[in-house]
Design a protein around this motif. Structure first.
Motif, PDB file in Angstrom:
ATOM      1  N   ALA A 142       0.848  -1.196   0.000  1.00 28.72           N
ATOM      2  CA  ALA A 142       0.000   0.000   0.000  1.00 28.72           C
ATOM      3  C   ALA A 142       0.884   1.246   0.000  1.00 28.72           C
ATOM      4  CB  ALA A 142      -0.910   0.006   1.227  1.00 28.72           C
TER       5      ALA A 142
ATOM      6  N   VAL B 231       0.751   5.345   0.637  1.00 26.90           N
ATOM      7  CA  VAL B 231      -0.077   6.400   1.227  1.00 26.90           C
ATOM      8  C   VAL B 231       0.657   7.728   1.137  1.00 26.90           C
ATOM      9  CG1 VAL B 231      -1.315   7.206   3.277  1.00 26.90           C
ATOM     10  CG2 VAL B 231      -1.114   4.744   2.830  1.00 26.90           C
TER      11      VAL B 231
ATOM     12  N   GLY C 167       1.368  10.497   4.313  1.00 28.16           N
ATOM     13  CA  GLY C 167       1.406   9.509   5.389  1.00 28.16           C
ATOM     14  C   GLY C 167       2.125   9.980   6.638  1.00 28.16           C
TER      15      GLY C 167
ATOM     16  N   CYS D 199      -2.057   4.700   7.322  1.00 31.47           N
ATOM     17  CA  CYS D 199      -0.869   3.828   7.310  1.00 31.47           C
ATOM     18  C   CYS D 199      -0.947   2.817   8.449  1.00 31.47           C
ATOM     19  CB  CYS D 199       0.402   4.666   7.472  1.00 31.47           C
ATOM     20  SG  CYS D 199       0.828   5.679   6.055  1.00 31.47           S
TER      21      CYS D 199
ATOM     22  N   LEU E 282      -3.705   0.190   7.768  1.00 32.13           N
ATOM     23  CA  LEU E 282      -3.305  -0.740   6.700  1.00 32.13           C
ATOM     24  C   LEU E 282      -2.272  -1.735   7.231  1.00 32.13           C
ATOM     25  CD1 LEU E 282      -3.021   1.799   3.758  1.00 32.13           C
ATOM     26  CD2 LEU E 282      -4.633  -0.114   3.859  1.00 32.13           C
ATOM     27  N   ALA E 283      -1.333  -1.242   8.041  1.00 32.52           N
ATOM     28  CA  ALA E 283      -0.308  -2.127   8.605  1.00 32.52           C
ATOM     29  C   ALA E 283      -0.942  -3.136   9.553  1.00 32.52           C
ATOM     30  CB  ALA E 283       0.748  -1.303   9.335  1.00 32.52           C
TER      31      ALA E 283
ATOM     32  N   SER F 220       2.159  -4.190   3.665  1.00 28.34           N
ATOM     33  CA  SER F 220       3.428  -3.461   3.679  1.00 28.34           C
ATOM     34  C   SER F 220       3.099  -2.057   3.211  1.00 28.34           C
ATOM     35  CB  SER F 220       4.427  -4.099   2.704  1.00 28.34           C
ATOM     36  OG  SER F 220       4.925  -5.307   3.229  1.00 28.34           O
ATOM     37  N   VAL F 221       3.561  -1.049   3.945  1.00 27.06           N
ATOM     38  CA  VAL F 221       3.145   0.326   3.670  1.00 27.06           C
ATOM     39  C   VAL F 221       4.323   1.190   3.233  1.00 27.06           C
ATOM     40  CG1 VAL F 221       1.999   2.382   4.600  1.00 27.06           C
ATOM     41  CG2 VAL F 221       1.276   0.104   5.365  1.00 27.06           C
TER      42      VAL F 221
ATOM     43  N   VAL G  67       5.171   4.788   3.171  1.00 26.51           N
ATOM     44  CA  VAL G  67       4.720   6.050   3.762  1.00 26.51           C
ATOM     45  C   VAL G  67       5.364   7.183   2.972  1.00 26.51           C
ATOM     46  CG1 VAL G  67       4.602   7.444   5.854  1.00 26.51           C
ATOM     47  CG2 VAL G  67       4.665   4.929   6.021  1.00 26.51           C
TER      48      VAL G  67
ATOM     49  N   HIS H 165       7.974  -2.157   5.737  1.00 25.34           N
ATOM     50  CA  HIS H 165       7.463  -0.806   5.486  1.00 25.34           C
ATOM     51  C   HIS H 165       8.626   0.100   5.082  1.00 25.34           C
ATOM     52  CE1 HIS H 165       3.911  -2.324   7.468  1.00 25.34           C
ATOM     53  NE2 HIS H 165       4.503  -2.407   8.639  1.00 25.34           N
TER      54      HIS H 165
END
Ligand SMILES: CCCCCCCCCCCCCC(=O)CC(=O)SCCNC(=O)CCNC(=O)[C@H](O)C(C)(C)COP(=O)(O)OP(=O)(O)OC[C@H]1O[C@@H](n2cnc3c(N)ncnc32)[C@H](O)[C@@H]1OP(=O)(O)O
Ligand SMILES: NC(=O)C1=CN([C@@H]2O[C@H](COP(=O)(O)OP(=O)(O)OC[C@H]3O[C@@H](n4cnc5c(N)ncnc54)[C@H](O)[C@@H]3O)[C@@H](O)[C@H]2O)C=CC1
Length: 237
Positions: free
Chosen positions: A12, A14, A17, A26, A29-30, A35-36, A38, A62
């Motif tokens: 993902a 964002v 973020g 963020c 989603l985590a 996996s974010v 940011v 991340h």
């Protein structure tokens, strides 16, 4: 027993973020296993969010990345960084990066108009286009793009001619993207929050905030964690 992680092995992205609603998105989603990436103009803010993700969702991959969504070359560089690190496009993208430069229309400067439209509308366009293109090029079976609009884009607001125009534009852009990108399995939605207590609303005169709080049944502004688009079906790919 913890709810199943519905976004396990999902990447993902964002934007915005590093603060407020984007940071809350963020984190949510985590929590769902994603996996974010940011993304924020401020790498320090993005890294602050990253530290929280590492604390709350250890073991997931991340990353914090600096980008200016209003500049195409910065968005291009961002997507190259994403590709080289994750070897795949984002399956979820949330456009939360945004600014205000509030002023009454008769005093509103061209610069204040342009800067808000460049970040809020053009930034959403550039990220939406880049993420959609990366999904189509990779052959990935679809994705979800969620754009932060605002109720102001629907009804207007004193002192926000620039911001209202930008958010109305985000809605029209997103509706068009939804029509064009559906054939690639990409769904596109706009979220239209009311007042949410974040650094963005800290700039609003207290007397104005008091006026609006009086219109809200709970008598207070909303909170970012209660506004994450994840609750609103970001995983409805
Ligand atoms: C479906 C139901 C919809 C209901 C309506 C919902 C619409 C609004 C909700 C918005 C929620 C979403 C917000 C969002 O997306 C995130 C943001 O944009 S946060 C920023 C929001 N910004 C504002 O609301 C603007 C606030 N105003 C100002 O910042 C200043 O007033 C401004 C810089 C424009 C001008 O400053 P100045 O010259 O110093 O004038 P004053 O501040 O003294 O204001 C003069 C006078 O006008 C009143 N006023 C100003 N703004 C508003 C406003 N937005 N709504 C109502 N009234 C406003 C102010 O209270 C003063 O009144 P007096 O009686 O003269 O004191
Ligand atoms: N807070 C509220 O009441 C509401 C906010 N929104 C929208 O939600 C989104 C998030 O708002 P908040 O979290 O309240 O704001 P915020 O000010 O807390 O966070 C915005 C983030 O965007 C980043 N940013 C700004 N310009 C950027 C750029 N050019 N490139 C990359 N990042 C950039 C900022 O550094 C900041 O971290 C915005 O699009 C806002 O318009 C919509 C309705 C209500």
């Amino acid at each position: 027993m913890a709810a199943p992680a519905r976004l396990k092995s999902t990447l993902a992205l964002v934007t915005g973020g590093g603060s407020g609603i984007g940071r809350a998105v963020c984190q949510r989603l985590a929590q769902e296993g994603a996996s974010v990436a940011v993304v924020d103009l401020s790498i320090d803010s993005a890294n602050d969010t990253l530290r929280r993700l590492a604390r709350d969702a250890p073991g997931q991959d991340h990353v914090a990345l600096a980008a200016d969504v209003s500049r195409s070359e910065s968005v291009r560089a961002l997507m190259e960084q994403i590709q080289s690190r994750f070897l795949a496009p984002p399956r979820v993208a949330v456009n939360s990066a945004g600014i205000t430069r509030d002023e009454f229309l008769l005093r509103l400067s061209e610069e204040a108009f342009d800067s808000v439209l460049n970040v809020n509308l053009k930034g959403t366009f550039l990220i939406t286009q880049a993420v959609a293109q990366s999904i189509v090029t990779s052959g990935q079976d679809g994705g979800s793009i969620i754009n932060m609009g605002s109720i102001v884009g629907k009804v207007g607001n004193l002192g926000q001619g620039n911001y209202a125009a930008s958010k109305a534009g985000v809605e029209g852009l997103t509706k068009t993207a939804a029509k064009e990108l559906a054939k690639f399995g990409i769904c596109c939605n706009t979220i239209l929050p009311g007042f949410i207590a974040t650094p963005m609303t800290e700039k609003v005169p207290q007397k104005v905030l008091d006026k609006f709080a009086g219109m809200i049944p709970l008598g207070r502004l909303g909170r970012p964690e209660g506004n994450s688009p994840v609750r609103k079906g970001v995983y409805s790919l």
